[in-house]
Design a protein around this motif. Structure first.
Motif, mmCIF file in Angstrom:
data_model
loop_
_atom_site.group_PDB
_atom_site.id
_atom_site.type_symbol
_atom_site.label_atom_id
_atom_site.label_comp_id
_atom_site.label_asym_id
_atom_site.label_seq_id
_atom_site.Cartn_x
_atom_site.Cartn_y
_atom_site.Cartn_z
ATOM 1 N N ALA A 157 2.405 18.661 -13.651
ATOM 2 C CA ALA A 157 3.471 19.371 -14.362
ATOM 3 C C ALA A 157 3.151 19.484 -15.855
ATOM 4 C CB ALA A 157 4.810 18.655 -14.167
ATOM 5 N N ALA A 158 2.354 18.527 -16.367
ATOM 6 C CA ALA A 158 1.944 18.549 -17.777
ATOM 7 C C ALA A 158 0.601 19.245 -17.953
ATOM 8 C CB ALA A 158 1.873 17.125 -18.328
ATOM 9 N N GLY A 159 0.041 19.784 -16.847
ATOM 10 C CA GLY A 159 -1.229 20.493 -16.931
ATOM 11 C C GLY A 159 -2.444 19.579 -17.017
ATOM 12 N N ILE A 160 -2.338 18.373 -16.485
ATOM 13 C CA ILE A 160 -3.419 17.385 -16.572
ATOM 14 C C ILE A 160 -4.059 17.197 -15.199
ATOM 15 C CG2 ILE A 160 -3.978 14.971 -17.095
ATOM 16 C CD1 ILE A 160 -1.385 14.988 -18.861
ATOM 17 N N ALA A 161 -5.376 17.298 -15.131
ATOM 18 C CA ALA A 161 -6.109 17.042 -13.893
ATOM 19 C C ALA A 161 -6.263 15.542 -13.703
ATOM 20 C CB ALA A 161 -7.484 17.704 -13.944
ATOM 21 N N THR A 162 -6.212 15.086 -12.446
ATOM 22 C CA THR A 162 -6.321 13.657 -12.147
ATOM 23 C C THR A 162 -7.291 13.439 -10.988
ATOM 24 O OG1 THR A 162 -4.412 13.807 -10.670
ATOM 25 C CG2 THR A 162 -3.966 13.142 -12.955
ATOM 26 N N PRO A 163 -8.562 13.778 -11.134
ATOM 27 C CA PRO A 163 -9.484 13.696 -9.992
ATOM 28 C C PRO A 163 -9.684 12.291 -9.435
ATOM 29 C CG PRO A 163 -10.684 14.190 -12.020
ATOM 30 C CD PRO A 163 -9.218 14.286 -12.342
ATOM 31 N N LEU A 164 -9.779 11.282 -10.279
ATOM 32 C CA LEU A 164 -9.957 9.916 -9.767
ATOM 33 C C LEU A 164 -8.681 9.401 -9.119
ATOM 34 C CD1 LEU A 164 -12.112 8.335 -12.616
ATOM 35 C CD2 LEU A 164 -12.868 9.236 -10.410
ATOM 36 N N ALA A 174 3.539 14.360 -11.881
ATOM 37 C CA ALA A 174 3.921 14.418 -13.294
ATOM 38 C C ALA A 174 2.763 14.925 -14.146
ATOM 39 C CB ALA A 174 4.376 13.042 -13.780
ATOM 40 N N ALA A 175 1.555 14.485 -13.831
ATOM 41 C CA ALA A 175 0.385 14.945 -14.583
ATOM 42 C C ALA A 175 0.168 16.441 -14.386
ATOM 43 C CB ALA A 175 -0.854 14.162 -14.145
ATOM 44 N N THR A 200 0.833 -1.207 0.000
ATOM 45 C CA THR A 200 0.000 0.000 0.000
ATOM 46 C C THR A 200 0.864 1.253 0.000
ATOM 47 O OG1 THR A 200 -1.743 -1.180 1.164
ATOM 48 C CG2 THR A 200 -1.845 1.212 1.241
ATOM 49 N N SER A 201 1.940 1.260 0.781
ATOM 50 C CA SER A 201 2.803 2.454 0.820
ATOM 51 C C SER A 201 3.436 2.709 -0.552
ATOM 52 C CB SER A 201 3.884 2.316 1.895
ATOM 53 O OG SER A 201 4.674 1.172 1.667
ATOM 54 N N ASP A 202 3.770 1.657 -1.290
ATOM 55 C CA ASP A 202 4.321 1.826 -2.634
ATOM 56 C C ASP A 202 3.256 2.337 -3.600
ATOM 57 O OD1 ASP A 202 6.749 0.860 -1.680
ATOM 58 O OD2 ASP A 202 6.361 -1.185 -2.374
ATOM 59 N N GLY A 203 2.044 1.793 -3.467
ATOM 60 C CA GLY A 203 0.943 2.265 -4.301
ATOM 61 C C GLY A 203 0.645 3.730 -4.044
ATOM 62 N N TYR A 204 0.652 4.111 -2.770
ATOM 63 C CA TYR A 204 0.428 5.514 -2.420
ATOM 64 C C TYR A 204 1.513 6.395 -3.026
ATOM 65 C CZ TYR A 204 0.410 9.826 0.234
ATOM 66 O OH TYR A 204 0.418 11.148 0.575
ATOM 67 N N ALA A 205 2.776 5.980 -2.860
ATOM 68 C CA ALA A 205 3.888 6.768 -3.401
ATOM 69 C C ALA A 205 3.772 6.916 -4.917
ATOM 70 C CB ALA A 205 5.221 6.120 -3.024
ATOM 71 N N SER A 206 3.403 5.850 -5.609
ATOM 72 C CA SER A 206 3.300 5.945 -7.066
ATOM 73 C C SER A 206 2.151 6.855 -7.486
ATOM 74 C CB SER A 206 3.188 4.571 -7.723
ATOM 75 O OG SER A 206 1.937 3.985 -7.495
ATOM 76 N N THR A 207 1.041 6.858 -6.722
ATOM 77 C CA THR A 207 -0.051 7.778 -7.087
ATOM 78 C C THR A 207 0.404 9.227 -6.955
ATOM 79 O OG1 THR A 207 -1.046 7.815 -4.856
ATOM 80 C CG2 THR A 207 -1.897 6.170 -6.421
ATOM 81 N N ARG A 208 1.233 9.513 -5.965
ATOM 82 C CA ARG A 208 1.727 10.883 -5.791
ATOM 83 C C ARG A 208 2.677 11.260 -6.920
ATOM 84 N NH1 ARG A 208 -1.957 12.394 -4.877
ATOM 85 N NH2 ARG A 208 -0.949 14.384 -5.181
ATOM 86 N N LEU A 209 3.588 10.357 -7.275
ATOM 87 C CA LEU A 209 4.526 10.647 -8.365
ATOM 88 C C LEU A 209 3.788 10.871 -9.681
ATOM 89 C CD1 LEU A 209 7.300 8.006 -7.562
ATOM 90 C CD2 LEU A 209 7.498 10.498 -7.341
ATOM 91 N N ILE A 210 2.802 10.030 -9.946
ATOM 92 C CA ILE A 210 2.037 10.151 -11.187
ATOM 93 C C ILE A 210 1.243 11.451 -11.203
ATOM 94 C CG2 ILE A 210 0.153 9.143 -12.539
ATOM 95 C CD1 ILE A 210 1.205 6.391 -11.355
ATOM 96 N N ALA A 211 0.597 11.767 -10.080
ATOM 97 C CA ALA A 211 -0.181 13.012 -10.009
ATOM 98 C C ALA A 211 0.723 14.225 -10.189
ATOM 99 C CB ALA A 211 -0.935 13.091 -8.677
#
Length: 149
Positions: A86-93, A83-84, A70-81
């Protein structure tokens, strides 16, 4: 960086799928539905995948044996968000999924499987209904491992 674009586009769907399957599984249980039937419906529908075929039975059994922490999944959601954004992409889900994974980590499930996100949903349900169900870190054998803000 192609790998970043791939992660930003593909991984959020996987994280959100698991966060979506968790309350669906819990709802089926609370409604008294046969979980084998629930699994068959999910597996044969549009959301059916290798992930649901592995994770839905785990959710039904509250089996949080780690495959992806779970901690890895949480960390990856933060990294992805990040990056998104920084590219101007909203990630509400993805943001909602990240919030649920953070809650699961705070409940002590950081080193358990990402399917332990179910406990965060159960804890929210318990707070909403004023009942005590199987929430609040049920099955957290490694209490306190992993951190989330």
């Amino acid at each position: 960086m192609p790998w970043k674009r791939t992660a930003v586009t593909g991984t959020p769907a996987l994280r959100s799928l698991l966060a979506y399957a968790s309350p669906s599984s819990r709802n089926a249980q609370r409604q008294g539905l046969d979980l084998r039937t629930f699994r068959t419906v999910v597996d044969s529908g549009q959301l059916g995948s290798g992930i649901t075929r592995v994770k839905v039975p785990m959710l039904a059994a509250h089996d949080f044996t780690v495959q992806a922490a779970t901690s890895d999944g949480y960390a990856s959601t933060r990294l992805i968000a990040d990056a998104a954004r920084a590219a101007g992409i909203a990630t509400p889900l993805l943001d909602l999924s990240s919030e649920l994974y953070a809650e699961s980590v705070r409940l002590g499930n950081g080193r358990l499987d990402m399917s332990s996100v179910l406990t965060a949903i159960e804890a929210r349900t318990d707070r909403t209904t004023g009942t005590t169900g199987r929430g609040g870190g049920f099955g957290a054998v490694n209490e306190g491992e992993g951190t989330a803000p």
